[in-house]
Write an enzyme that holds these catalytic residues in place. Structure first.
Site, PDB file in Angstrom:
ATOM      1  N   GLU A 277     -29.975 -53.122  35.882  1.00 30.55           N
ATOM      2  CA  GLU A 277     -29.671 -52.424  37.132  1.00 30.55           C
ATOM      3  C   GLU A 277     -30.699 -52.632  38.235  1.00 30.55           C
ATOM      4  OE1 GLU A 277     -26.904 -50.863  37.750  1.00 30.55           O
ATOM      5  OE2 GLU A 277     -26.057 -51.009  35.734  1.00 30.55           O
TER       6      GLU A 277
ATOM      7  N   SER B 258      -6.026   3.475   7.301  1.00 31.65           N
ATOM      8  CA  SER B 258      -6.889   3.968   6.214  1.00 31.65           C
ATOM      9  C   SER B 258      -8.309   3.438   6.261  1.00 31.65           C
ATOM     10  CB  SER B 258      -6.267   3.600   4.857  1.00 31.65           C
ATOM     11  OG  SER B 258      -5.048   4.291   4.666  1.00 31.65           O
TER      12      SER B 258
END
Length: 757
Positions: A181, A456
């Site tokens: 690059e 319950s």
């Protein structure tokens, strides 16, 4: 004529000079503005980083109940590679009944730990026998694998990155990046005319684009601040901004920023930025572990993240990768052997996941909620977060698969939904959470937000309060199971009934709890007082309103599965309440600690004796009551649990706990219509399949000194000799046993001699 021409020339000259001066002034002022704005933005607002979320780190130590297969599965989840010989981190070797592994370097919440090789020896069903350091063979007391990565919580810009310092990036990656690059990066001033010329020649020689003309600084400027419009104004702006940044900041600062900003494609709806996150996304590795072929692929993708997507277009991605490898070899960055080996390596190792938006949506939502309640830096997105949670991937996967599979098995109703929450009650951490029968579907989180009656499930808390009065109640105390009428709201008469619509008269308190009889629980609840019950439930984590009506004793209280898990974690923790939490610790991306959860403050909701006795009753539920299917499958006295069923079969609940985990399962419909399932016929099966995967951690139950195992008559509950064939052995405070008590529970008739003396 000559004078006229001279006058025109002078006019044009001075006009041009004025325009040039004006242009210089404008450019100068614009440059000053850019310099000020860019310097500030580049210093403080380069990018936003996400919160990266991790699961618990698996702990390996002698005595840990982990099988070889479980640890190997964890290594595969961490993307370790099986090899014939350990040479580098991220590898493991299976040898008979042992595993040799080379842990990667990892930043744990308490600090970084270097790569380390160990050998883990297993002893069959007993789990881990020894952990040995390699190569010296030194025995270790404890060894941690790195924490599995779960997903990301992103900011509003949908950009993801894992910030890494330049010192962590391999030199080979930096050298290859500059080769492809920007070869003159350390020599130009932000813009390089020679780079433009060199790129043109290289592209012409290759008859295709192999290099770009823009410098890294220009690319960074474009990514951070500019659009991708191909206009002269944008290019001029880019060059000027690059010159300013290069002047104001060091080359290493610019390079580090570039490596954290460069775009690598999409993961679901989030953009992947930076080599740190890209290496994790494509290879399941940390950036410092990257090899030559992987480095070449990342740099290949930079050219066109969509065009060179290795998963969508593997052929073109491999061609560009191999071309970069050839350049690396030609520039002596890698050896010939390294080049040939790299050419044969696959493109990627880590499967595409989309974890940033899809998987674990409900758990990550919970994490996000908790983060908002912590005192974290306001600008944490500048440095990102690494969030360490209690999530156990094994338990999470078991919960997801069990919920989806068992819903299909027990019902054909397409609207039947469910939720699962699993906690580690020793650490007060949430280890798994599923809020939908389709676990990866984001949306309504039933585990946290479905507020449903518990039925319950409330009964153990009634018994727990009663058993705190040992002079009045113990597990052998007879409780009446016969019709009762009570005044409810608006003085309406309420006549509670048992599930089987029968009454058993008198029964032991233990049997009433183990068999989940309704009427004894109602009588006991009214005896201890509804205000007391409400207060205790609130102390154990209930934050929703609780109406103190008699029907509360049978579960007329609506809470979420997460709250139910907190309630039962209190029972499992010897009556101590500690709020459950998903987040354990937080650091920034550089490893600096921002938050570490202190040891959760606990307060005693139930006396330890009472909690022990209630747990004994809940073991009875699994051994012989509504949860006996679990006892038949996993054995007796290893689990404690409770079922819950609400009116008209609208909700099916089951909660179970062992020595470490609490598992809550709920099934129901969002429209609150009946589902035709009890706790035992529905939710219990979800819990059962989870336990089959996660295994059971034995309960280390130590009977309090104030209790002892004693013999009681099965009907009257009076203390009788232990050698009686029908004696019920139950823990209880010491009972006075007279010498003349018979096995029938009645005093023996005294002989004439004893009657006289």
């Amino acid at each position: 004529m000559t004078r006229k021409r001279a006058a025109v020339f002078r006019y044009l000259f001075w006009t041009a000079m004025k325009l040039a001066l004006l242009l210089v002034v404008v450019v100068g002022l614009y440059t000053i503005y850019l310099d000020s704005a860019l310097t500030k933005r580049f210093s403080t607002e380069r990018y936003q980083a996400p919160a990266l979320v991790y699961a618990r780190a698996m702990e390996l130590y002698p005595g840990a109940s982990l099988s070889l297969a479980t640890v190997e599965a964890e290594l595969q989840r961490l993307n370790y590679r099986p090899v014939m010989r350990l040479t580098d981190s991220g590898q493991y070797l299976r040898q008979g009944n042992s595993l040799a592994l080379y842990r990667r370097p990892f930043d744990f919440p308490d600090g970084p730990r270097m790569a380390q090789a160990v050998k883990v020896e297993f002893s069959g069903a007993d789990g881990i026998a020894r952990v040995l350091s390699l190569p010296d063979g030194r025995e270790l007391n404890r060894f941690s694998l790195e924490a599995p990565y779960l997903g990301r919580i992103t900011g509003g810009n949908n950009e993801d990155r894992l910030l890494v310092g330049l010192e962590r990036v391999p030199n080979l990656l930096i050298e290859t990046l500059l080769l492809i690059e920007d070869q003159d990066f350390y020599h130009h001033s932000g813009v390089s005319v020679s780079s433009i010329g060199r790129a043109a020649l290289a592209n012409l020689a290759a008859m295709k684009t192999v290099q770009g003309g823009s410098t890294l600084t220009q690319q960074l400027v474009k990514n951070l601040y500019l659009t991708r419009d191909q206009t002269l104004w944008r290019k001029a702006n880019e060059a000027l901004m690059a010159l300013i940044i290069d002047y104001r900041f060091s080359k290493n600062e610019i390079l580090e920023t570039y490596l954290n900003e460069v775009y690598f494609g999409q993961d679901g709806g989030a953009a992947i930025h930076g080599v740190g996150l890209a290496s994790r996304h494509y290879f399941g590795k940390q950036v410092q572990e990257l090899e030559a072929a992987e480095i070449a692929l990342l740099i290949a993708v930079i050219k066109g993240p969509s065009y060179y997507n290795p998963r969508r277009y593997p052929e073109r991605a491999q061609q560009r990768r191999d071309m970069i490898l050839q350049l690396m070899f030609s520039q002596d960055l890698i050896s010939r052997d390294g080049y040939l080996v790299a050419l044969e390596q696959p493109l990627t190792h880590s499967p595409e996941s989309g974890r940033g938006t899809q998987q674990l949506a409900h758990y990550l939502e919970l994490v996000k909620q908790e983060l908002t309640q912590l005192y974290l830096p306001m600008n944490w997105q500048r440095e990102g977060l690494r969030v360490f949670t209690y999530l156990d991937p094994i338990a999470q996967r078991a919960a997801e698969q069990s919920l989806a599979g068992q819903i299909e098995r027990v019902s054909k109703d397409p609207l039947l939904q469910g939720a699962v929450v699993i906690s580690d009650h020793q650490q007060a951490g949430i280890t798994a959470l599923v809020g939908d029968r389709q676990p990866h579907r984001a949306g309504f989180n039933r585990a946290r937000d479905a507020i449903r009656p518990v039925g319950s499930l409330i009964k153990p808390f009634i018994y727990g309060i009663a058993l705190e009065s040992p002079a009045t109640y113990n597990l052998a105390t007879p409780i009446a199971d016969d019709p009762v009428k009570l005044a409810g709201p608006d003085n309406q008469i309420w006549e509670p009934k048992n599930f089987d619509n029968t009454f058993k008269g008198s029964m032991l308190l233990y049997d009433a709890l183990a068999q989940s009889r309704n009427v004894p629980a109602v009588r006991l609840g009214m005896d201890i007082g509804l205000p007391v019950l409400v207060e205790r439930l609130q102390q154990a984590g209930v934050s929703t309103p609780i109406a103190a009506y008699p029907s509360l004793t049978l579960g007329a209280m609506a809470v979420s599965p997460l709250t139910v898990t907190e309630l039962y974690s209190t029972l499992a923790s010897q009556g101590q309440y500690r709020p459950l939490q998903a987040v354990k610790a937080v650091t920034n991306h550089q490893g600096l600690s921002l938050y570490e959860r202190p040891q959760p403050a606990a307060h005693q909701v139930f006396a330890r004796d009472a909690a022990y006795l209630v747990t004994t009753g809940l073991q009875g539920v699994v051994n012989e009551g509504t949860g006996k299917a679990l006892g038949a499958r996993f054995g007796k006295d290893v689990l404690a649990g409770k079922s819950g069923t609400t009116n008209d079969y609208r909700d099916s609940w089951f909660v179970v706990f062992d020595g470490q985990q609490v598992i809550t399962s709920w099934l129901g419909r969002d429209d609150n219509q009946p589902i035709g399932l009890t706790g035992s016929s529905g939710a219990l099966h979800v819990v059962s399949e989870i336990l089959a995967t996660t295994g059971i951690r034995p309960m280390q139950r130590v009977m309090p000194a104030s209790l002892q195992l004693q013999a009681f008559h099965p009907v009257t509950g009076v203390a009788i000799p232990e050698d009686c064939s029908e004696a019920r052995l139950l823990p209880a405070p010491p009972q006075q046993l007279t010498e003349d008590m018979s096995c029938s529970g009645e005093p023996r008739e005294k002989s004439w001699w004893r009657r006289i003396f």
